[in-house]
Write a protein that holds these residues in place. Sequence first.
Motif, mmCIF file in Angstrom:
data_model
loop_
_atom_site.group_PDB
_atom_site.id
_atom_site.type_symbol
_atom_site.label_atom_id
_atom_site.label_comp_id
_atom_site.label_asym_id
_atom_site.label_seq_id
_atom_site.Cartn_x
_atom_site.Cartn_y
_atom_site.Cartn_z
ATOM 1 N N GLU A 13 0.828 -1.205 0.000
ATOM 2 C CA GLU A 13 0.000 0.000 0.000
ATOM 3 C C GLU A 13 0.866 1.260 0.000
ATOM 4 O O GLU A 13 0.555 2.227 -0.709
ATOM 5 N N LEU A 14 1.939 1.266 0.756
ATOM 6 C CA LEU A 14 2.827 2.429 0.787
ATOM 7 C C LEU A 14 3.482 2.670 -0.568
ATOM 8 O O LEU A 14 3.628 3.820 -1.002
ATOM 9 N N GLU A 15 3.876 1.610 -1.251
ATOM 10 C CA GLU A 15 4.452 1.756 -2.593
ATOM 11 C C GLU A 15 3.414 2.332 -3.555
ATOM 12 O O GLU A 15 3.721 3.202 -4.361
ATOM 13 N N LYS A 16 2.210 1.838 -3.470
ATOM 14 C CA LYS A 16 1.115 2.325 -4.322
ATOM 15 C C LYS A 16 0.894 3.823 -4.097
ATOM 16 O O LYS A 16 0.751 4.600 -5.050
ATOM 17 N N ILE A 17 0.888 4.229 -2.850
ATOM 18 C CA ILE A 17 0.673 5.633 -2.494
ATOM 19 C C ILE A 17 1.798 6.515 -3.039
ATOM 20 O O ILE A 17 1.542 7.601 -3.562
ATOM 21 N N ALA A 19 3.657 6.103 -5.680
ATOM 22 C CA ALA A 19 3.469 6.289 -7.120
ATOM 23 C C ALA A 19 2.288 7.212 -7.392
ATOM 24 O O ALA A 19 2.379 8.116 -8.242
ATOM 25 N N GLU A 20 1.199 7.020 -6.694
ATOM 26 C CA GLU A 20 0.014 7.843 -6.933
ATOM 27 C C GLU A 20 0.252 9.308 -6.579
ATOM 28 O O GLU A 20 -0.252 10.210 -7.251
ATOM 29 N N LYS A 21 1.042 9.561 -5.545
ATOM 30 C CA LYS A 21 1.388 10.944 -5.209
ATOM 31 C C LYS A 21 2.272 11.547 -6.293
ATOM 32 O O LYS A 21 2.232 12.760 -6.524
ATOM 33 N N THR A 22 3.044 10.708 -6.949
ATOM 34 C CA THR A 22 3.833 11.184 -8.091
ATOM 35 C C THR A 22 2.913 11.529 -9.255
ATOM 36 O O THR A 22 3.045 12.593 -9.862
ATOM 37 N N PHE A 23 1.970 10.646 -9.563
ATOM 38 C CA PHE A 23 1.023 10.918 -10.653
ATOM 39 C C PHE A 23 0.330 12.263 -10.438
ATOM 40 O O PHE A 23 0.117 13.020 -11.384
ATOM 41 N N GLU A 24 -0.029 12.541 -9.184
ATOM 42 C CA GLU A 24 -0.764 13.766 -8.867
ATOM 43 C C GLU A 24 0.074 15.020 -9.102
ATOM 44 O O GLU A 24 -0.476 16.086 -9.388
ATOM 45 N N ILE A 140 9.425 5.371 -11.047
ATOM 46 C CA ILE A 140 8.322 6.314 -11.262
ATOM 47 C C ILE A 140 8.596 7.617 -10.513
ATOM 48 O O ILE A 140 8.470 8.718 -11.068
ATOM 49 N N VAL A 141 8.990 7.509 -9.246
ATOM 50 C CA VAL A 141 9.260 8.694 -8.438
ATOM 51 C C VAL A 141 10.449 9.461 -9.011
ATOM 52 O O VAL A 141 10.415 10.697 -9.127
ATOM 53 N N PHE A 142 11.491 8.761 -9.402
ATOM 54 C CA PHE A 142 12.676 9.415 -9.959
ATOM 55 C C PHE A 142 12.330 10.192 -11.228
ATOM 56 O O PHE A 142 12.726 11.350 -11.393
#
Length: 172
Positions: A13-17, A19-24, A140-142
Amino acid sequence: MHDYLTSVKKRFELEKILAEKTFEQINDEALFWQYNEESNSIAIIVQHLAGNMLSRWTDFLTTDGEKPWRERDAEFENNIITRQALIASWDRGWDCLFNSLNLVQVDDLDKEIFIRNESHTVIDAINRQLVHVAYHVGQIVFIGKMVSGSNWTALTIPKGKSAAFNAEKFNK
């Protein structure tokens, strides 16, 4: 071992979050940006992760994790062209992962399953997936940081702010 299942679900779940915060934080164009032809865009990484999760977690305990219907090579082509399609693919992969992981019982953890005809315990297969997801979420974050530049908002402890972060944590 119940603690293991709880912990691994939290880590996924933390990994998913992350990435999703990056998408945002990034615009649609940035989702499809590639440094060069040999590198992957965020969209390609999402497409690959979704394909991998669907393959690994469909019938997780009963069939090989590399499904005959999976088209892995196609996951590295530019097949996703909108943010909406990216999010839909992302959500399908994660739904499959969490739905299957929620069915795993403590008694299943030492069972043998296969990925590409290679034997794994269920624990090892779960750990393998967690490492794979974390590897790609890091990418993704990078990429998100690269395309955002000075507009990037840190997802964890901001650069140069470790002491302040630790002071706050240890003052509680």
